[in-house]
Design an enzyme around this catalytic site. Sequence first.
Site, PDB file in Angstrom:
ATOM      1  N   SER A  98      31.231   8.579  53.127  1.00 54.91           N
ATOM      2  CA  SER A  98      29.851   8.273  52.771  1.00 54.91           C
ATOM      3  C   SER A  98      29.610   6.757  52.756  1.00 54.91           C
ATOM      4  CB  SER A  98      29.512   8.919  51.423  1.00 54.91           C
ATOM      5  OG  SER A  98      28.128   8.899  51.194  1.00 54.91           O
ATOM      6  N   ASP A 213      25.266  19.000  55.469  1.00 56.19           N
ATOM      7  CA  ASP A 213      25.149  17.826  54.605  1.00 56.19           C
ATOM      8  C   ASP A 213      23.682  17.550  54.276  1.00 56.19           C
ATOM      9  OD1 ASP A 213      25.283  15.297  53.391  1.00 56.19           O
ATOM     10  OD2 ASP A 213      26.961  14.669  54.647  1.00 56.19           O
ATOM     11  N   HIS A 241      28.306  17.618  51.975  1.00 53.66           N
ATOM     12  CA  HIS A 241      28.703  16.212  51.952  1.00 53.66           C
ATOM     13  C   HIS A 241      30.141  16.030  51.447  1.00 53.66           C
ATOM     14  CE1 HIS A 241      27.636  12.026  52.342  1.00 53.66           C
ATOM     15  NE2 HIS A 241      27.897  11.748  51.074  1.00 53.66           N
TER      16      HIS A 241
END
Length: 261
Positions: A98, A213, A241
């Site tokens: 991320s 996601d 995610h």
Amino acid sequence: MGTFVNVEPGVNLYVEDINPGGSKTIVFIHGWPLSHKQFEYQFDVLPAMGYRCIGIDWRGFGNSDKPMSGYNYDRLADDIRIVVGTLQLHDFTLVGHSTGGSIAIRYVSRYNGYGVSKLVLVDAAAPIGFTPETANKFLHETLNDRPKMMREVTDSFFFQYISAPFSEWFFQLGLQAAGWSTAAVVVMLRDEKLDADLPLISVPTLIVHGIHDKVIPFQQAQELHHKIRNSQLVPFYYSGHGLFWEERDKFNQLLGHFINQ
């Protein structure tokens, strides 16, 4: 083995170094607003396979010091560079999840890939991070009801079912951060872009992304694949995610295979 690395006067980063005698080194950079502990289910497995695994808590997060400043891609990449130099790391695989993926991209472009033999981007928040609308919502909630914000992050993070105890554990990881650093990184994700960094990446790059996601859309992974030469994209069909947990066996095996190619 946990240790602290000084990155500037009064600022020390916490570094977890597991299996220092491992034959190949993997450096993990966590996502917002978590810590190196998000990779527990990698650290449980990969060191036993012979890998040295290093988890770094960014400034402001996890067990690291929490200064009021330094929350931009350049400074966060500089912090990683100091850790790499202090530990004398070379020929390592850099894994970023991320926002950690964004920091990894900036590290590789800013330092010409110093020490990095391979790059792994996991649900990376790049080339853009949050939309202004999402960022402003997170920013308002962080500054007014951070536990509520973190609960919403937890609820939207995973595609697969998570147990109540796991949800609480994950929730608490986010609350280890300081409020000001949590907010500052939201601003960074809103205002800083990484488009100019992508053509500068030349190391072999593995891009993995959950197709469900809700935090960073899968389309961004496709864009990264298009713009980063010598990259491959592997979709994770049963993840949101958090593929590092949701499809941990597949991720761990894929990571080992990529490193040994």
